[in-house]
Write an enzyme that holds these catalytic residues in place. Structure first.
Site, PDB file in Angstrom:
ATOM      1  N   ASP A  72       5.018  -6.669   2.437  1.00  0.00           N
ATOM      2  CA  ASP A  72       4.047  -6.586   3.529  1.00  0.00           C
ATOM      3  C   ASP A  72       3.972  -7.872   4.341  1.00  0.00           C
ATOM      4  OD1 ASP A  72       2.912  -8.060   1.455  1.00  0.00           O
ATOM      5  OD2 ASP A  72       1.375  -6.588   0.996  1.00  0.00           O
ATOM      6  N   ASN A 141      -9.038  -4.586  -6.277  1.00  0.00           N
ATOM      7  CA  ASN A 141      -9.450  -3.216  -5.934  1.00  0.00           C
ATOM      8  C   ASN A 141      -8.356  -2.188  -6.254  1.00  0.00           C
ATOM      9  OD1 ASN A 141      -7.576  -3.712  -3.945  1.00  0.00           O
ATOM     10  ND2 ASN A 141      -8.919  -3.305  -2.211  1.00  0.00           N
ATOM     11  N   HIS A 143      -5.190  -2.330  -5.225  1.00  0.00           N
ATOM     12  CA  HIS A 143      -4.133  -2.135  -4.219  1.00  0.00           C
ATOM     13  C   HIS A 143      -2.782  -2.640  -4.717  1.00  0.00           C
ATOM     14  CE1 HIS A 143      -4.854  -6.206  -1.872  1.00  0.00           C
ATOM     15  NE2 HIS A 143      -4.049  -6.386  -2.891  1.00  0.00           N
ATOM     16  N   GLU A 148      -4.435  -0.001   0.287  1.00  0.00           N
ATOM     17  CA  GLU A 148      -5.816  -0.099  -0.180  1.00  0.00           C
ATOM     18  C   GLU A 148      -6.260   1.238  -0.779  1.00  0.00           C
ATOM     19  OE1 GLU A 148      -6.791  -3.011  -0.289  1.00  0.00           O
ATOM     20  OE2 GLU A 148      -6.939  -4.056   1.620  1.00  0.00           O
TER      21      GLU A 148
HETATM   22  P1  PGA Z   1      -2.900 -12.345  -5.809  1.00  0.00           P
HETATM   23  O1  PGA Z   1      -2.649 -11.054  -4.912  1.00  0.00           O
HETATM   24  O2  PGA Z   1      -1.668 -12.561  -6.599  1.00  0.00           O
HETATM   25  O3  PGA Z   1      -3.124 -13.447  -4.791  1.00  0.00           O
HETATM   26  O4  PGA Z   1      -4.095 -12.068  -6.638  1.00  0.00           O
HETATM   27  C1  PGA Z   1      -2.156  -9.907  -5.512  1.00  0.00           C
HETATM   28  C2  PGA Z   1      -2.291  -8.749  -4.573  1.00  0.00           C
HETATM   29  O5  PGA Z   1      -3.271  -8.711  -3.800  1.00  0.00           O
HETATM   30  O6  PGA Z   1      -1.433  -7.853  -4.613  1.00  0.00           O
END
Ligand code: PGA
Length: 256
Positions: A72, A141, A143, A148
């Site tokens: 992404d 959450n 995702h 999301e």
């Molecule tokens: P993070 O992000 O490693 O910064 O916790 C993971 C994600 O949001 O997929």
């Protein structure tokens, strides 16, 4: 589609989990089994890339001939800005290894026609022969990529609106407070087409998402639960991220 149980590995701490994930990526790349990598960003992946960079610098690993597709990118954040995932990948992997720049793909969040960019990205993945090994983090959450809660399990690369939770979690990268509202992300369906999937989660803030992904209902409320539709998923977590698991997976935790 039938449901499968992801292979779960629980490590003592976050550093061990990252080292283990890096070991798997390195061995697949070295054996030639992973010629096309799906790549993730986020804090969780920083130590994973540090291990891979160290291996390349010690001449134990090479990304020569490897193609990468990042999950992404933010919409509207220029690739030279430090908050972009382009900059993250340069900083943590691409500029420090022999990864060929023209084989390192990241969605273009500045594309004038974002829908066309999303289709082009899907096509580029297909033309590369599909993703051999997809690295994933997970949001608190649930995702995966920027898919999301509510994301369709069949979704493909597209523009998405970021949730408030995600914008808050990522706000630190945007000191001016201008956290983007949209991103381009591979879809859940795109991710599920990878031949192998490796998800890494560390820290207690991921415990609820990990429990929902592995033991909760198969539901778009937790996009990561879709991974149970895939036969070859390995989830590596530290004890903290595994701390809300109960049910049969708790046995794995006790044995580890
Ligand atoms: P993070 O992000 O490693 O910064 O916790 C993971 C994600 O949001 O997929």
């Amino acid at each position: 589609m039938s449901e499968h149980r992801p292979q779960l590995e629980i490590t003592r701490d976050a550093a061990t989990a990252a080292a283990r994930a890096a070991e798997i990526v390195a061995s697949r790349v070295a054996s030639g089994a992973a010629k096309v990598l799906g790549l993730a960003t986020g804090g969780t992946m920083v130590p994973v890339y540090a291990h891979l960079v160290a291996a390349v610098q010690a001449r134990k690993l090479s990304f020569h001939g490897v193609t990468g597709f990042n999950l992404d990118e933010y919409v509207g954040v220029a690739p030279h800005l430090p908050a972009s995932f382009h900059a993250y990948m340069r900083q943590h992997l691409f500029a420090l290894t022999d990864f060929a720049p023209d084989h390192a793909h990241i969605p273009d969040g500045l594309a004038p026609d974002l829908a066309a960019e999303a289709s082009r990205y899907e096509m580029a993945i297909a033309q590369a022969g599909g993703i051999d090994l997809q690295l994933l983090g997970i949001g608190s959450n649930g995702h995966i990529g920027f898919n999301e809660p509510g994301s369709d399990f069949a979704s493909r690369t597209r523009v998405v609106e970021l949730s408030e939770a995600t914008r808050r979690a990522n706000a630190v990268a945007f000191p001016d407070g201008a956290v983007p509202e949209q991103a381009l992300t591979m879809g859940v369906g795109t991710i599920l087409q990878a031949r192998d999937i490796l998800l890494l989660a560390t820290g207690v803030e991921k415990a609820g998402a990990i429990a929902a992904a592995i033991e909760g209902p198969l539901s778009t409320d937790c996009p990561a639960s879709a991974l149970r539709l895939h036969q070859r998923v390995r989830i590596i977590c530290d004890e903290a991220a595994a701390s809300e698991l109960d049910g049969p997976t708790a046995d794995i935790r006790r044995r580890a």
